[in-house]
Design a protein around this motif. Structure first.
Motif, PDB file in Angstrom:
ATOM      1  N   UNK A   1     -22.548   4.099   5.851  1.00  0.00           N
ATOM      2  CA  UNK A   1     -22.830   2.989   5.745  1.00  0.00           C
ATOM      3  C   UNK A   1     -21.796   2.094   5.098  1.00  0.00           C
ATOM      4  N   UNK A   2     -20.852   2.657   4.625  1.00  0.00           N
ATOM      5  CA  UNK A   2     -19.667   1.844   4.311  1.00  0.00           C
ATOM      6  C   UNK A   2     -18.488   2.020   5.204  1.00  0.00           C
ATOM      7  N   UNK A   3     -17.536   1.035   5.063  1.00  0.00           N
ATOM      8  CA  UNK A   3     -16.324   1.321   5.898  1.00  0.00           C
ATOM      9  C   UNK A   3     -15.202   2.066   5.232  1.00  0.00           C
ATOM     10  N   UNK A   4     -14.629   3.084   5.814  1.00  0.00           N
ATOM     11  CA  UNK A   4     -13.828   3.912   4.936  1.00  0.00           C
ATOM     12  C   UNK A   4     -12.414   4.051   5.547  1.00  0.00           C
ATOM     13  N   UNK A   5     -11.331   3.995   4.801  1.00  0.00           N
ATOM     14  CA  UNK A   5     -10.137   4.217   5.262  1.00  0.00           C
ATOM     15  C   UNK A   5      -9.391   5.647   4.564  1.00  0.00           C
ATOM     16  N   UNK A   6      -9.300   6.698   5.314  1.00  0.00           N
ATOM     17  CA  UNK A   6      -8.513   7.733   4.823  1.00  0.00           C
ATOM     18  C   UNK A   6      -7.006   7.432   4.845  1.00  0.00           C
ATOM     19  N   UNK A   7      -6.216   7.693   3.929  1.00  0.00           N
ATOM     20  CA  UNK A   7      -4.755   7.602   3.903  1.00  0.00           C
ATOM     21  C   UNK A   7      -3.999   8.892   3.264  1.00  0.00           C
ATOM     22  N   UNK A   8      -3.336   9.631   4.049  1.00  0.00           N
ATOM     23  CA  UNK A   8      -2.533  10.607   3.399  1.00  0.00           C
ATOM     24  C   UNK A   8      -1.473  10.330   2.544  1.00  0.00           C
ATOM     25  N   UNK A   9      -1.295  10.587   1.326  1.00  0.00           N
ATOM     26  CA  UNK A   9      -0.346   9.708   0.528  1.00  0.00           C
ATOM     27  C   UNK A   9       0.604  10.840   0.030  1.00  0.00           C
ATOM     28  N   UNK A  10       1.799  10.050  -0.425  1.00  0.00           N
ATOM     29  CA  UNK A  10       2.618  10.884  -0.937  1.00  0.00           C
ATOM     30  C   UNK A  10       3.488  10.102  -2.267  1.00  0.00           C
ATOM     31  N   UNK A  11       3.931  10.668  -3.203  1.00  0.00           N
ATOM     32  CA  UNK A  11       4.559  10.113  -4.444  1.00  0.00           C
ATOM     33  C   UNK A  11       5.979   9.636  -4.317  1.00  0.00           C
ATOM     34  N   UNK A  12       6.689  10.434  -3.391  1.00  0.00           N
ATOM     35  CA  UNK A  12       8.105  10.329  -3.499  1.00  0.00           C
ATOM     36  C   UNK A  12       8.563  10.110  -2.077  1.00  0.00           C
ATOM     37  N   UNK A  13       7.860   9.135  -1.456  1.00  0.00           N
ATOM     38  CA  UNK A  13       8.055   8.844   0.073  1.00  0.00           C
ATOM     39  C   UNK A  13       8.705   7.373   0.234  1.00  0.00           C
ATOM     40  N   UNK A  14       9.322   6.885   1.060  1.00  0.00           N
ATOM     41  CA  UNK A  14       9.966   5.635   1.112  1.00  0.00           C
ATOM     42  C   UNK A  14       8.727   4.749   1.438  1.00  0.00           C
ATOM     43  N   UNK A  15       7.773   5.142   2.020  1.00  0.00           N
ATOM     44  CA  UNK A  15       6.545   4.288   1.868  1.00  0.00           C
ATOM     45  C   UNK A  15       5.575   4.413   0.971  1.00  0.00           C
ATOM     46  N   UNK A  16       6.019   4.882  -0.199  1.00  0.00           N
ATOM     47  CA  UNK A  16       5.115   4.988  -1.394  1.00  0.00           C
ATOM     48  C   UNK A  16       4.670   3.646  -1.908  1.00  0.00           C
ATOM     49  N   UNK A  17       5.509   2.676  -1.820  1.00  0.00           N
ATOM     50  CA  UNK A  17       4.960   1.263  -2.558  1.00  0.00           C
ATOM     51  C   UNK A  17       3.928   0.779  -1.632  1.00  0.00           C
ATOM     52  N   UNK A  18       3.468   1.555  -0.558  1.00  0.00           N
ATOM     53  CA  UNK A  18       2.076   0.954   0.080  1.00  0.00           C
ATOM     54  C   UNK A  18       0.941   1.120  -0.780  1.00  0.00           C
ATOM     55  N   UNK A  19       0.986   1.884  -1.848  1.00  0.00           N
ATOM     56  CA  UNK A  19       0.005   2.120  -2.851  1.00  0.00           C
ATOM     57  C   UNK A  19      -0.398   0.736  -3.177  1.00  0.00           C
ATOM     58  N   UNK A  20       0.629  -0.069  -3.515  1.00  0.00           N
ATOM     59  CA  UNK A  20       0.209  -1.533  -4.087  1.00  0.00           C
ATOM     60  C   UNK A  20      -0.624  -2.344  -3.047  1.00  0.00           C
ATOM     61  N   UNK A  21      -0.234  -2.235  -1.699  1.00  0.00           N
ATOM     62  CA  UNK A  21      -0.892  -2.815  -0.862  1.00  0.00           C
ATOM     63  C   UNK A  21      -2.303  -2.000  -0.370  1.00  0.00           C
ATOM     64  N   UNK A  22      -2.374  -0.864  -0.668  1.00  0.00           N
ATOM     65  CA  UNK A  22      -3.719  -0.138  -0.437  1.00  0.00           C
ATOM     66  C   UNK A  22      -4.647  -0.788  -1.495  1.00  0.00           C
ATOM     67  N   UNK A  23      -4.250  -0.791  -2.841  1.00  0.00           N
ATOM     68  CA  UNK A  23      -5.032  -1.428  -3.782  1.00  0.00           C
ATOM     69  C   UNK A  23      -5.421  -2.669  -3.741  1.00  0.00           C
ATOM     70  N   UNK A  24      -4.540  -3.638  -3.191  1.00  0.00           N
ATOM     71  CA  UNK A  24      -4.808  -4.853  -2.981  1.00  0.00           C
ATOM     72  C   UNK A  24      -6.034  -5.064  -1.983  1.00  0.00           C
ATOM     73  N   UNK A  25      -5.944  -4.305  -0.853  1.00  0.00           N
ATOM     74  CA  UNK A  25      -6.712  -4.160   0.205  1.00  0.00           C
ATOM     75  C   UNK A  25      -8.279  -3.794  -0.298  1.00  0.00           C
ATOM     76  N   UNK A  26      -8.208  -2.882  -1.126  1.00  0.00           N
ATOM     77  CA  UNK A  26      -9.326  -2.160  -1.544  1.00  0.00           C
ATOM     78  C   UNK A  26     -10.179  -2.985  -2.331  1.00  0.00           C
TER      79      UNK A  26
END
Length: 191
Positions: free
Chosen positions: A49-74
């Motif tokens: 009943x909710x809209x869910x986004x699954x994201x495979x994440x990593x702490x030592x990746x060049x894309x790790x700063x996406x955590x900030x944007x994911x939290x903002x989106x959430x």
């Protein structure tokens, strides 16, 4: 009479086997149970009943700063029924080597992550968790199942529990198409 009885029994047995196989076929990523980052069982069915986004994440990746944007989106859409599920994985360049406790400390300490985080799992190759098998099979490209390409690949699941979109790792959480897809799913009534 005996042949009729055996035929009826075989038909009945065949029907029972078919029903059992259909019962076991998973049609939604929200039909799984996983361990959360604290080691507790997390039943994804509670997100129906909710809209869910699954994201495979990593702490030592060049894309790790996406955590900030994911939290903002959430934070932006959570009140409307949107959930992000972070799924740590170490398949890509060994960029998630930490324990669950280290990953949790990193995410909350550096990016103030409040969306649900799962325990580290395998999302590609040998040992792939069933959740990611379902996600990738639901999003074929040119009729072929495409494995996860890198950290921060995103799968959007609609209120009906079906995968509706897949976004590449380089797609930022602020991306217009991604946000448009999230809003479109949120606009649909919960079933």
């Amino acid at each position: 009479m005996k042949a009729l009885y055996i035929g009826a029994l075989a038909a009945l047995f065949g029907f029972a086997v078919t029903c059992q196989a259909e019962d076991k076929k998973v049609t939604s990523p929200l039909e799984y149970k996983m361990k959360d980052i604290d080691g507790k069982e997390y039943d994804l069915s509670k997100l129906k009943g909710k809209v869910v986004m699954f994201v495979n994440v990593a702490s030592k990746c060049g894309l790790t700063p996406q955590y900030k944007g994911l939290e903002e989106l959430y934070e932006k859409y959570q009140k409307d029924g949107f959930v992000i599920i972070g799924v740590p994985a170490n398949e890509f360049g060994k960029q998630e080597p930490g324990t669950d406790a280290e990953i949790k400390e990193f995410c909350t300490g550096n990016y103030k992550v409040t969306f649900p985080m799962m325990s580290k799992v395998v999302v590609k190759g040998e040992g792939q968790v069933p959740l990611y098998k379902t996600l990738t099979e639901a999003t074929p490209k040119d009729g072929k199942v495409e494995p996860i390409s890198w950290n921060f690949e995103k799968f959007l699941v609609g209120r009906d529990g079906k995968v509706v979109a897949r976004f590449s790792p380089r797609t930022e959480p602020s991306d217009e198409a991604l946000n448009k897809a999230v809003k479109a799913e949120l606009a649909k009534p919960a079933k």
